[in-house]
Write an enzyme that holds these catalytic residues in place. Structure first.
Site, PDB file in Angstrom:
ATOM      1  N   ASP A  70      -1.291   6.138   7.615  1.00  0.00           N
ATOM      2  CA  ASP A  70      -0.650   4.869   7.970  1.00  0.00           C
ATOM      3  C   ASP A  70      -1.669   4.064   8.761  1.00  0.00           C
ATOM      4  O   ASP A  70      -2.824   4.500   8.911  1.00  0.00           O
ATOM      5  CB  ASP A  70       0.650   5.103   8.771  1.00  0.00           C
ATOM      6  N   HIS A 119       0.058  -0.553   5.057  1.00  0.00           N
ATOM      7  CA  HIS A 119       0.115   0.589   5.990  1.00  0.00           C
ATOM      8  C   HIS A 119      -1.171   1.415   5.886  1.00  0.00           C
ATOM      9  O   HIS A 119      -1.135   2.645   5.919  1.00  0.00           O
ATOM     10  CB  HIS A 119       1.330   1.489   5.687  1.00  0.00           C
ATOM     11  N   ASP A 157       5.659   0.560   0.590  1.00  0.00           N
ATOM     12  CA  ASP A 157       6.588  -0.207   1.414  1.00  0.00           C
ATOM     13  C   ASP A 157       5.886  -1.317   2.183  1.00  0.00           C
ATOM     14  O   ASP A 157       4.695  -1.252   2.461  1.00  0.00           O
ATOM     15  CB  ASP A 157       7.312   0.721   2.414  1.00  0.00           C
ATOM     16  N   GLU A 158       6.670  -2.335   2.510  1.00  0.00           N
ATOM     17  CA  GLU A 158       6.309  -3.387   3.463  1.00  0.00           C
ATOM     18  C   GLU A 158       4.890  -3.923   3.259  1.00  0.00           C
ATOM     19  O   GLU A 158       4.096  -3.939   4.198  1.00  0.00           O
ATOM     20  CB  GLU A 158       6.455  -2.848   4.896  1.00  0.00           C
ATOM     21  N   ASP A 187      14.387   8.284  13.847  1.00  0.00           N
ATOM     22  CA  ASP A 187      13.612   7.701  14.949  1.00  0.00           C
ATOM     23  C   ASP A 187      14.486   6.742  15.768  1.00  0.00           C
ATOM     24  O   ASP A 187      14.054   6.258  16.813  1.00  0.00           O
ATOM     25  CB  ASP A 187      12.354   6.986  14.446  1.00  0.00           C
TER      26      ASP A 187
END
Ligand code: ACM
Ligand code: ZN
Length: 545
Positions: free
Chosen positions: A211, A280, A337-338, A437
């Site tokens: 990441d 990421h 993702d993202e 989380d």
């Protein structure tokens, strides 16, 4: 006074006897259990476990059972493979299967589902404990069930009420994820994490290896990736908005990864490695800045791989090639993702690539989302040449899904529902039910700092992965998974605290039929499991909402 004393003595004596009894109402609850509490079989040190010693896998599971009985109670059983009168006997094959096969004209063995292959039975009677399983994995599951049934604490004898247990899981895919980029956890702790998954009947470990904050997978052809990309100069002290000024890092060598894979395999857990791309990935872009789009950026986390640079694909193919060399998993996670698309919109190379590929505005998928799908497909080709299937976070739907791709639905369940309707396989891990989380209590001051939001154990327990999925499409839902991101979680006891008791609750979502689930009953069964955690040094959140 005398009468009161006598009553107390009798009460304590009863409690002491009760405390030596096995209790099969464990977490996750077995599929069926019929117990006669009026009769017991008494197990004590020196008694034997019999099994087929010529089968290494069976022998390993017999050894696990012996180890766990000793761990939980102190009672020491003896491995005595050929002892026909042993108190505990492991027997491979279901007699009912053999009978069914005899009755059939065809010689073909019926195809079993993955869940049926995990099935086991436990029968306790006057002769002892008989465990039967179709495959050695069933012995492992049965040994975990017995381990969790045992009275916790030093004992000389254990009473097992007569019982008939039949068990197999509901979903084939029962996963838990762990982010080892934001914080790095050593191999010894990864093994403990795997032990906890195995205790809960989980069979998939999604290892988030890369990441923005650290690259953790050694790539031999690109040694700087882990050596340099695995380190950051300092870490944020998040709530204070300051930095700690201390270098932090580490990575897993390929040899260490193989050691973890072997450890997991012996506990029937498959490891799905994730290399998150094209976003990421700041940890890699710091080492290879030529691979990012050549445009102005504000923040490192906005920087993504340049899709228009031919070196990007070569780079990714090298990484995913080595990842496949190391990890035997059928599923390989490509992240996805993202991905902020601003850089790609402004980057001349990315825009030229869009033209070269002839991508057209179809009114549904933006050109940049289609560009991401093109990248996914290129990696997907490499994976399928290696006999693997790609998993991606649900953003991989946005540019048109790659054929054969499995969708991990995290931004709610809609991505999963949509993918199932298109007959793509799905893993459900929506934030609302599966993000460990998040805070688990409303009162933040009673917990260590967390990323935010609120996910109490009761909400996890209420999750039904097939909600909203039409019946004919339910076959595409492989199962459910919890995710543990570690921006705020840096130490093993904190990891356990975030997992438990939410993982206890999730394990019933993954393992049990909906009609077996009852939150009040689950809460009543939990203290027993907590006693086991206390004994093995595993932390958990004491409050439940
Ligand atoms: C995710 O939580 N970004 C998959
Ligand atoms: Zn670019």
């Amino acid at each position: 006074m005398k009468k009161i004393l006598l009553t107390l003595v009798v009460a304590f004596a009863t409690l002491a006897t009760m405390a030596q009894r096995a209790d099969y109402r464990i977490i996750p609850l077995p599929k069926s259990e019929v117990t006669d509490t009026t009769q017991v079989f008494v197990l004590q040190s020196g008694m034997g476990i019999a099994y087929d010693a010529s089968n290494e896998e069976v022998a390993r599971n017999a050894a696990f059972l012996r180890e766990w009985v000793q761990q939980v109670t102190g009672v020491q059983l003896v491995l005595s493979p050929t002892d026909e009168k042993a108190a505990v006997r492991l027997s491979l094959g279901f007699p009912a299967d053999k009978k069914a096969k005899k009755g059939k004209k065809s010689k073909e063995t019926p195809v079993l589902t993955e869940q049926q292959q995990e099935a086991y039975t436990i029968a306790v009677g006057k002769d002892g404990i008989l465990i039967q399983a179709r495959q050695p994995i069933g012995f492992f599951r049965a040994a975990q069930t017995l381990r969790k049934s045992l009275p916790v604490g030093a004992k000389t004898t254990i009473e097992f009420p007569f019982t008939q247990i039949q068990d197999e899981p509901r979903f084939a895919y029962r996963g838990v994820h762990f982010d080892c980029s934001r914080h790095f956890f050593k191999v010894d702790f990864i093994k403990k994490y795997l032990d906890l998954l195995a205790l809960h009947g989980c069979n998939q470990f999604h290892w988030h290896l890369t990441d923005n904050d650290g690259w953790r997978f050694e790539v031999k052809a690109l040694p700087d990736l882990a050596k340099k990309g695995g380190w950051r100069d300092q870490s944020p002290l998040r709530r204070a908005g300051l930095w700690d000024g201390t270098p932090y890092g580490g990575h897993y060598t390929q040899e260490e990864c193989r050691e973890v894979i072997q450890y997991a395999a012996e506990r029937y857990i498959n490891i799905i490695p994730e290399i998150d791309m094209p976003a990421h990935i700041y940890s890699a872009l710091q080492v290879y800045p030529n691979l990012r789009c050549d445009v102005q950026h504000q923040r490192g986390s906005d920087q993504v791989l340049c899709a228009g640079n031919p070196e990007t694909l070569t780079f990714l193919k090298t990484i995913f090639g080595e990842l496949c060399d190391v990890f035997p998993s059928k599923f390989i996670h490509i992240g996805g993702d993202e991905c902020p698309k601003g850089g790609w919109q402004r980057c001349p190379k990315c825009q030229a690539k869009i033209k070269e590929l002839g991508l057209k505005d179809d009114g549904k998928h933006s050109l940049e989302n289609q560009l991401q799908t093109w990248m996914n497909r290129e990696i997907g080709k490499l994976l399928s040449e290696r006999g693997r299937d790609m998993i991606g976070w649900d953003e991989i739907l946005e540019g048109g899904l790659t054929e054969g791709g499995v969708v991990m639905s995290w931004r709610g369940v809609n991505g999963g529902i949509e993918a199932a309707k298109q007959h793509h396989r799905v893993i459900m891990t929506p934030t609302d039910f599966c993000y460990f989380d998040y805070y688990q209590l409303k009162d933040h001051d009673r917990q260590p700092p967390a990323i935010g939001y609120y996910l109490p154990v009761s909400k996890v327990y209420s999750f039904e992965p097939l909600d909203g999925i039409p019946e004919e499409e339910q076959q595409y839902i492989l199962g459910a998974q919890a995710n543990l991101w570690t921006e705020y979680v840096g130490y093993p006891q904190h990891v356990y605290y975030m997992l438990l008791p939410r993982l206890d609750a999730l394990s019933e979502v993954q393992w049990c039929r909906p009609d077996q689930k009852d939150y009040e009953d689950f809460k009543a069964r939990l203290p027993h499991l907590n006693r086991l955690y206390d004994r093995i040094g595993v932390n958990y959140c004491r409050d439940m909402e």
